[in-house]
Design a protein around this motif. Structure first.
Motif, PDB file in Angstrom:
ATOM      1  N   ASP A   8      57.538   7.193 -20.079  1.00  0.00           N
ATOM      2  CA  ASP A   8      57.869   6.384 -18.966  1.00  0.00           C
ATOM      3  C   ASP A   8      58.154   7.448 -17.720  1.00  0.00           C
ATOM      4  O   ASP A   8      59.264   7.857 -18.193  1.00  0.00           O
ATOM      5  CB  ASP A   8      58.658   5.178 -19.340  1.00  0.00           C
ATOM      6  CG  ASP A   8      57.980   4.074 -19.971  1.00  0.00           C
ATOM      7  OD1 ASP A   8      56.818   4.198 -20.188  1.00  0.00           O
ATOM      8  OD2 ASP A   8      58.720   3.388 -20.592  1.00  0.00           O
ATOM      9  N   CYS A   9      57.793   7.163 -16.475  1.00  0.00           N
ATOM     10  CA  CYS A   9      58.150   7.841 -15.280  1.00  0.00           C
ATOM     11  C   CYS A   9      58.433   6.701 -14.328  1.00  0.00           C
ATOM     12  O   CYS A   9      57.721   5.825 -13.956  1.00  0.00           O
ATOM     13  CB  CYS A   9      57.133   8.791 -14.890  1.00  0.00           C
ATOM     14  SG  CYS A   9      57.384   9.621 -13.538  1.00  0.00           S
ATOM     15  N   TYR A  10      59.761   6.885 -13.818  1.00  0.00           N
ATOM     16  CA  TYR A  10      60.149   6.276 -12.623  1.00  0.00           C
ATOM     17  C   TYR A  10      60.112   7.067 -11.441  1.00  0.00           C
ATOM     18  O   TYR A  10      61.256   7.817 -11.199  1.00  0.00           O
ATOM     19  CB  TYR A  10      61.465   5.666 -12.862  1.00  0.00           C
ATOM     20  CG  TYR A  10      61.767   4.595 -14.215  1.00  0.00           C
ATOM     21  CD1 TYR A  10      61.776   3.307 -14.016  1.00  0.00           C
ATOM     22  CD2 TYR A  10      61.441   5.144 -15.494  1.00  0.00           C
ATOM     23  CE1 TYR A  10      61.916   2.262 -14.995  1.00  0.00           C
ATOM     24  CE2 TYR A  10      61.638   4.233 -16.603  1.00  0.00           C
ATOM     25  CZ  TYR A  10      61.621   2.817 -16.279  1.00  0.00           C
ATOM     26  OH  TYR A  10      61.796   1.949 -17.445  1.00  0.00           O
ATOM     27  N   PRO A  11      59.131   6.946 -10.756  1.00  0.00           N
ATOM     28  CA  PRO A  11      59.193   7.900  -9.327  1.00  0.00           C
ATOM     29  C   PRO A  11      60.461   8.035  -8.505  1.00  0.00           C
ATOM     30  O   PRO A  11      60.858   8.975  -7.982  1.00  0.00           O
ATOM     31  CB  PRO A  11      57.964   7.836  -8.577  1.00  0.00           C
ATOM     32  CG  PRO A  11      56.894   7.059  -9.664  1.00  0.00           C
ATOM     33  CD  PRO A  11      58.169   6.277 -10.635  1.00  0.00           C
ATOM     34  N   ASN A  12      61.018   6.804  -8.292  1.00  0.00           N
ATOM     35  CA  ASN A  12      62.117   6.636  -7.436  1.00  0.00           C
ATOM     36  C   ASN A  12      63.387   6.116  -8.400  1.00  0.00           C
ATOM     37  O   ASN A  12      64.239   5.442  -7.829  1.00  0.00           O
ATOM     38  CB  ASN A  12      61.910   5.485  -6.534  1.00  0.00           C
ATOM     39  CG  ASN A  12      62.755   5.288  -5.263  1.00  0.00           C
ATOM     40  OD1 ASN A  12      63.867   6.262  -5.001  1.00  0.00           O
ATOM     41  ND2 ASN A  12      62.950   4.425  -4.519  1.00  0.00           N
ATOM     42  N   GLY A  13      63.632   6.589  -9.590  1.00  0.00           N
ATOM     43  CA  GLY A  13      64.647   6.643 -10.347  1.00  0.00           C
ATOM     44  C   GLY A  13      64.752   5.135 -11.063  1.00  0.00           C
ATOM     45  O   GLY A  13      63.974   4.185 -10.723  1.00  0.00           O
ATOM     46  N   ASN A  14      65.147   4.943 -12.229  1.00  0.00           N
ATOM     47  CA  ASN A  14      65.155   3.758 -13.068  1.00  0.00           C
ATOM     48  C   ASN A  14      66.294   2.951 -12.873  1.00  0.00           C
ATOM     49  O   ASN A  14      66.315   1.584 -13.462  1.00  0.00           O
ATOM     50  CB  ASN A  14      65.242   4.058 -14.745  1.00  0.00           C
ATOM     51  CG  ASN A  14      66.380   4.641 -15.025  1.00  0.00           C
ATOM     52  OD1 ASN A  14      67.081   5.646 -14.295  1.00  0.00           O
ATOM     53  ND2 ASN A  14      67.123   4.266 -16.157  1.00  0.00           N
ATOM     54  N   GLY A  15      67.159   3.395 -11.791  1.00  0.00           N
ATOM     55  CA  GLY A  15      68.381   2.593 -11.699  1.00  0.00           C
ATOM     56  C   GLY A  15      68.879   2.740 -10.205  1.00  0.00           C
ATOM     57  O   GLY A  15      68.543   3.935  -9.640  1.00  0.00           O
ATOM     58  N   GLN A  16      69.862   2.069  -9.583  1.00  0.00           N
ATOM     59  CA  GLN A  16      70.412   2.519  -8.404  1.00  0.00           C
ATOM     60  C   GLN A  16      71.163   3.847  -8.329  1.00  0.00           C
ATOM     61  O   GLN A  16      71.245   4.602  -7.379  1.00  0.00           O
ATOM     62  CB  GLN A  16      71.532   1.423  -8.092  1.00  0.00           C
ATOM     63  CG  GLN A  16      70.847   0.242  -7.593  1.00  0.00           C
ATOM     64  CD  GLN A  16      69.806   0.074  -6.624  1.00  0.00           C
ATOM     65  OE1 GLN A  16      70.178   0.833  -5.366  1.00  0.00           O
ATOM     66  NE2 GLN A  16      68.884  -0.511  -6.491  1.00  0.00           N
TER      67      GLN A  16
END
Length: 336
Positions: A55-63
């Protein structure tokens, strides 16, 4: 007479399976527009009989990870608690987990990734290595087998000693103000160029045991000889490594030492910066090092890097010596 000592042995053996998955992230600049916490996932892949995904979160997985690329490895199936243990690494991901996932919320900061050579043509690659441990087995034996053979690892130290002592040397090389005693048959076995020079049609006089080397520094020739005899390079000062690998690449290409050439090419990929890239790119073009050339192009794919390099003397040399390479760069950036 003393009683015989009791001897026993045992071994703990891991029941493990390993593999890796390549994931290419394309359209990076568009993906960073995704909101924080939104993911994109790889296709499923199987390692150790289990199904995984990345899983890739391009803008982060959280704040806390906004402005970063977050990467996670996910065991995408139902697994009974305690059944197995997975370990993975994707670039700098390390760690160990017992069940579902592991990864790095701050895998790469946008600014750092965009300035690195890893982002090329708006894409980058991740290799995720996975080792899955299903359990452990204990192997016990009352006595070690009396006929067990312990085979030591490969070691060419004795050949290195032969070079160091000069024992049995039958040829001397003069490089600048220094001389190096060596062994014709060792050199000929390692290098077809040395073989031709010392035994073939290129051989000078049969009575001449002195060979003069032109166009190479003594310390470079010495390091190359070390590799010929030991298949490894001598220790170098950190500040001298970049220049030494450039000189050694030329020497390796000259004497057809393909493994040494590949080692230098790999090392130089890590020494690319604004000050060195023009010279390294010229070297890559001259000696047909495609991986090194692509690494330079990846660095120069950032227009800010290219603009800084274009103001250097090294770029003038590159343009004068290899104008076709500069044309490739111009086409890549649509420069006029």
């Amino acid at each position: 007479m003393s009683p015989a000592a009791s001897v026993s042995s045992s071994a703990i053996v891991a029941d493990a399976a390993s593999g890796y998955h390549h994931l290419k992230i394309e359209g990076y600049s568009s993906l960073t527009a995704l909101p924080n916490g939104q993911r994109v996932s790889s296709c499923h892949f199987t390692i150790g009989g289990h199904r995984w995904r990345i899983d890739c979160y391009p803008n982060g997985n959280g704040q806390d990870s906004a402005g970063h690329v977050s990467i996670f490895l996910f065991l995408d199936e139902d697994v009974a608690a305690g059944k197995g243990q997975g370990h993975a690494s994707a670039a700098v991901i390390t760690g160990r987990t017992q069940l579902l996932w592991q990864g790095m919320p701050r895998f790469a900061k946008w600014e750092a990734l965009e300035q690195s050579r890893h982002l090329r043509h708006d894409s980058f690659n991740i290799r995720c290595d996975v080792t899955f441990v299903n359990g452990y087995k204990v192997r016990n034996a009352e006595k070690p087998a009396p006929d067990a053979v312990l085979v030591p690892p490969s070691n060419l130290k004795h050949l290195g000693d032969l070079l160091h002592t000069g024992k049995g040397a039958d040829v001397v090389f003069e490089v600048g103000d220094e001389t190096f005693a060596a062994h014709r048959r060792v050199l000929a076995a390692r290098s077809p160029v040395f073989s031709a020079e010392l035994f073939g049609a290129m051989k000078e006089s049969s009575t001449n045991d002195l060979v003069r080397i032109h166009g190479m520094e003594a310390q470079v020739f010495k390091a190359m000889l070390c590799f010929v005899y030991t298949d490894s390079l001598p220790e170098m000062k950190k500040e001298e490594e970049g220049a030494m690998y450039q000189h050694l690449l030329v020497a390796a290409d000259t004497y057809n030492l393909e493994r040494l050439k590949l080692i230098c090419e790999d090392k130089l990929c890590k020494y690319i910066d604004v000050c060195t890239v023009a010279n390294i790119l010229a070297l890559a073009e001259a000696h047909h090092c495609n991986v090194l050339k692509n690494a330079c192009f990846g660095f120069l794919g950032r227009k800010a890097n290219l603009m800084a390099v274009m103001a250097s003397d090294g770029f003038e040399h590159l343009n004068a010596s290899y104008p076709s390479v500069v044309k490739e760069l111009s086409a890549m950036h649509s420069l006029t």
